[in-house]
Enzyme design. Structure first.
Site, PDB file in Angstrom:
ATOM      1  N   CYS A 132       0.736  -1.092   0.022  1.00  0.00           N
ATOM      2  CA  CYS A 132       0.076   0.112   0.070  1.00  0.00           C
ATOM      3  C   CYS A 132       0.871   1.369   0.247  1.00  0.00           C
ATOM      4  CB  CYS A 132      -0.963   0.016   1.333  1.00  0.00           C
ATOM      5  SG  CYS A 132      -1.923   1.453   1.374  1.00  0.00           S
ATOM      6  N   CYS A 135      -0.315   4.019   2.267  1.00  0.00           N
ATOM      7  CA  CYS A 135      -0.288   3.981   3.569  1.00  0.00           C
ATOM      8  C   CYS A 135       1.395   4.251   4.075  1.00  0.00           C
ATOM      9  CB  CYS A 135      -0.294   2.489   4.123  1.00  0.00           C
ATOM     10  SG  CYS A 135      -1.754   1.748   3.295  1.00  0.00           S
ATOM     11  N   ASP A 136       2.256   3.799   3.102  1.00  0.00           N
ATOM     12  CA  ASP A 136       3.578   3.539   3.768  1.00  0.00           C
ATOM     13  C   ASP A 136       4.697   4.361   2.970  1.00  0.00           C
ATOM     14  OD1 ASP A 136       2.911   1.585   5.440  1.00  0.00           O
ATOM     15  OD2 ASP A 136       3.071   0.081   4.021  1.00  0.00           O
TER      16      ASP A 136
END
Ligand code: NAP
Length: 307
Positions: A132, A135-136
């Site tokens: 993701c 997200c990261d």
């Protein structure tokens, strides 16, 4: 005790179904899967869910949805279902040592990101390997990042990651991208992105302590291999619907997504409804999942009142 409705899954689809079912006094039991709250709990800012002009953090959005469902009486069980029997009028859901019975079941088990199945992949997940970018991505400022895949997701992630990375390599196993023309053109034209055509990833180097340090790239045409330093690797090779539990009972398409009838959430078994990413491989958005969760709850209610 036979419940009116059991909901499997607690992402936007499951929780919206829970809000509607609980407001209809059906006292739904929501059974969480292995990732309570679903895929949005692994994202940061959600900017496209209507109603939040400044955006909202994914985990907070899911907490709010859960609180809203609880407010109207939904119950929650933190123990993934291990087997189901759906064909009879009274359906059973088994969660290890507990068995529940219900007149209707709403399936909202979602989909999970596909991975390459490489050694060390799970050891390094969260330590350089991710599924993701949203997200990261921010953890990889000024680093060299690889994105695997050639579809719209891979292109979208590669473009997103240019905000942080010093360089992004898009690793694709063929010599042309599957992505839509506009996305492919943006990727190819981007000064920070280089596409590594006809290339796969054969091996991951590093461990939890060092994090990912390098990968072994493999030419998919001539089989030659070479090492490439990289501290970030993002998988963007599609998603797998979470439908193993329903094999042999519910109709699925060739990719394992549950088949629903026309513009409804009805499956091939009366009283069993499917909503969200488990039956939608096209839109895959939180808002479309929530919309279909609403539909499933209304259809379950109508099914119950017709019996
Ligand atoms: P996808 O279209 O199925 O693409 C998956 C990509 O991963 C393909 O390029 C595929 O290679 C590659 N791949 C699959 N398995 C692999 C493996 N084992 N090793 C190496 N490469 C592998 O999936 P997606 O990109 O997630 O998109 C899914 C759907 O969502 C599509 O309909 C897409 O258009 C849509 N979507 C739209 C947007 C947007 O419009 N903004 C954004 C994201 C997704 P091959 O090409 O060789 O098969």
């Amino acid at each position: 005790m036979t419940r009116e409705v059991i909901i499997l899954g607690s992402g936007p689809a499951g929780l919206t179904a829970a809000i509607y079912a609980s407001r209809a006094n059906l006292n739904p039991l929501v059974i969480h899967g292995p990732q309570p709250g679903g895929q949005l709990t692994t994202t940061t800012l959600v900017e496209n869910f209507p109603g939040f002009a400044q955006g909202i953090m994914g985990p907070e959005l899911m907490d709010q949805m859960r609180a809203q469902a609880e407010h109207f009486g939904a119950e929650f069980l933190q123990k993934p279902a291990t087997s189901v029997k759906l064909s009879a009028e009274r359906k059973t859901v088994v969660c290890d040592d507990q068995t529940f019975e219900a007149k209707t079941v709403i399936i909202a088990t979602g989909a999970s990101a596909k991975t390459l199945g490489l050694d060390r992949e799970w050891e390094l997940m969260g330590y350089g390997v991710s599924t993701c970018a949203t997200c990261d991505g921010a953890f990889f400022r000024n680093q060299i990042i690889l994105v695997v895949g050639g579809g719209d997701s891979a292109c979208e992630e590669a473009l997103f990651l240019t905000k942080f990375a010093s360089k992004v390599y898009l690793v694709h196993r063929r010599d042309s991208l599957r992505a839509s023309k506009i996305m492919a053109e943006r990727v190819i034209a981007h000064e920070k992105i280089t596409v590594l055509w006809n290339t796969g990833i054969a091996k991951l180097l590093g461990d939890k302590k060092s994090g990912l340090t390098a990968v072994i790239l493999k030419d998919t045409v001539n089989g030659s291999e070479k090492e490439m330093p990289a501290t970030g690797l993002f998988y963007a090779i599609g998603h797998q619907p979470n439908t193993d539990l329903f094999k042999g009972q519910l109709e699925m398409d060739n990719n394992g997504y549950l088949v629903t009838t026309g513009a409804s959430t009805k499956t091939n078994i009366p009283g069993v409804f499917a909503c969200g990413d488990v039956q939608d491989h096209v839109f895959r958005q939180a808002i479309t999942a929530a919309g279909s969760g609403c539909m499933a709850a209304i259809e379950a209610e109508r099914h119950l009142s017709g019996h």
